[in-house]
Design a protein around this motif. Structure first.
Motif, PDB file in Angstrom:
ATOM      1  N   PRO A 160      61.685   4.686  -8.866  1.00 30.31           N
ATOM      2  CA  PRO A 160      61.351   6.092  -8.584  1.00 30.31           C
ATOM      3  C   PRO A 160      61.579   7.022  -9.771  1.00 30.31           C
ATOM      4  O   PRO A 160      60.775   7.922 -10.029  1.00 30.31           O
ATOM      5  CB  PRO A 160      62.278   6.430  -7.406  1.00 30.31           C
ATOM      6  N   GLN A 207      54.356   1.960  -8.029  1.00 32.73           N
ATOM      7  CA  GLN A 207      54.539   2.267  -6.614  1.00 32.73           C
ATOM      8  C   GLN A 207      54.183   1.059  -5.753  1.00 32.73           C
ATOM      9  O   GLN A 207      54.845   0.797  -4.744  1.00 32.73           O
ATOM     10  CB  GLN A 207      53.694   3.472  -6.205  1.00 32.73           C
ATOM     11  N   THR A 235      55.532   9.054   0.872  1.00 39.40           N
ATOM     12  CA  THR A 235      55.155   8.442  -0.401  1.00 39.40           C
ATOM     13  C   THR A 235      53.754   7.854  -0.348  1.00 39.40           C
ATOM     14  O   THR A 235      53.036   7.844  -1.351  1.00 39.40           O
ATOM     15  CB  THR A 235      56.159   7.349  -0.793  1.00 39.40           C
ATOM     16  N   TRP A 283      55.599  15.334  -6.131  1.00 46.03           N
ATOM     17  CA  TRP A 283      56.387  14.127  -6.368  1.00 46.03           C
ATOM     18  C   TRP A 283      57.834  14.468  -6.725  1.00 46.03           C
ATOM     19  O   TRP A 283      58.760  13.769  -6.303  1.00 46.03           O
ATOM     20  CB  TRP A 283      55.777  13.286  -7.486  1.00 46.03           C
TER      21      TRP A 283
END
Length: 313
Positions: A160, A207, A235, A283
């Motif tokens: 992340p 991701q 997400t 984000w």
């Protein structure tokens, strides 16, 4: 055409086709979800797929017509202002969408889960799951048989954090591309825009790696209770928007190769840059609320549990 003249386009088939596409998407999605819950076959996925095909056809054709009209000099200053207002309202609607998703996360963690655990005025729900201990993120669900819960949460300081750096960097590169366009530096424009696309693709790759690790190593799935559901909702929707934004950036790059845009007129590029900056800001919010705070809450709970355990003398 005079800058004060408002351009009224000719009659178009695209609005009605867009309505048909949205209708097919809504009906197909409803039928697909219903068939999945009932565990039976359905034509829902076919209708859903047809809706996407019609929608892609509409998007391609409608934007093609707009580009041709711009090349013919049919766009006035008033129409340019209308485009800017429309893009701002679109981004505002996206802000409200993600605000609603974050609001759901806040409500679940602040009210729903503590209420199930017996806290607050609605704590009587604890009678349904006696002995359930409420904590966020919810790894131990009230019904572990149906919703087994995740084994652990995702560490925010690895993938992340890397993805956060990638997106922030891409926001910088697209800004450099914008300045290069204003200064009519075509080579720099193409290079910075290509770098932005590369960073976006890398973000999507990591991701996907994160999702694979969540499913295979952490047990964090869509069926892992409310924590898994909210995690993938937030997400996942952001990832879908990044895919859309990357496609938009790629189209802008192709148009730049074709010699489109000038230092004075380049709203299409500017609109995509606005959208990309918006995704970067979203984000950062997800990184704080979904990753960092969940990790801190989990670490605090583990620390409290360890403090209660006293080693035997």
């Amino acid at each position: 055409m005079s800058g004060s003249t408002y351009y009224v386009p000719e009659q178009s088939k695209w609005p009605i086709l867009a309505s048909i596409a949205l209708g097919l998407l809504a009906y197909g999605a409803a039928m697909t979800l219903t068939s999945m819950s009932a565990d039976r076959d359905s034509v829902g996925p076919w209708i859903l797929g047809a809706g996407f095909l019609v929608l892609f056809y509409v998007i391609f054709g409608w934007f093609k017509d707009q580009i041709q009209e711009e090349a013919q000099g049919l766009h006035s200053d008033q129409l340019d202002r209308s485009y800017r207002q429309g893009m701002l309202w679109f981004i505002f609607s996206e802000v409200m969408f993600f605000a609603a998703c974050l609001g759901a996360l806040f409500y679940v963690g602040t009210f729903s889960v503590p209420g199930i655990g017996g806290e607050g005025a609605k704590g009587v729900t604890n009678m349904l799951w006696e002995g359930f201990t409420a904590s966020w993120p919810l790894l131990q669900t009230p019904d572990m048989k149906q919703f087994p819960g995740a084994q652990n949460i995702i560490d925010p300081w690895h993938l992340p954090l890397l993805n956060t750096v990638l997106l922030i960097t891409s926001s910088v590169t697209v800004t450099f591309a914008h300045h290069a366009l204003k200064e009519n530096k075509r080579r720099a424009l193409e290079a910075w825009l290509a770098a932005t696309i590369v960073l976006a693709v890398i973000f999507l790759y990591f991701q996907a790696v994160e999702y694979h690790e969540a499913y295979t190593e952490l047990g964090l799935t869509l069926e892992a209770g409310i924590y898994g559901a909210t995690f993938f909702m937030l997400t996942g929707f952001h990832g879908f928007h990044v895919m859309l934004g990357t496609t938009m950036l790629f189209v802008m790059l192709l148009r730049c190769f074709d010699g489109a845009f000038s230092p004075e007129k380049h709203f299409a590029f500017e609109a995509v840059a606005w959208y990309w900056h918006f995704l970067d800001v979203v984000w950062v919010g997800l990184f704080i609320f979904v990753y960092i705070l969940s990790h801190q809450y989990h670490a605090a709970r583990v620390s409290r549990l360890r403090s209660r355990i006293r080693p035997r003398q």
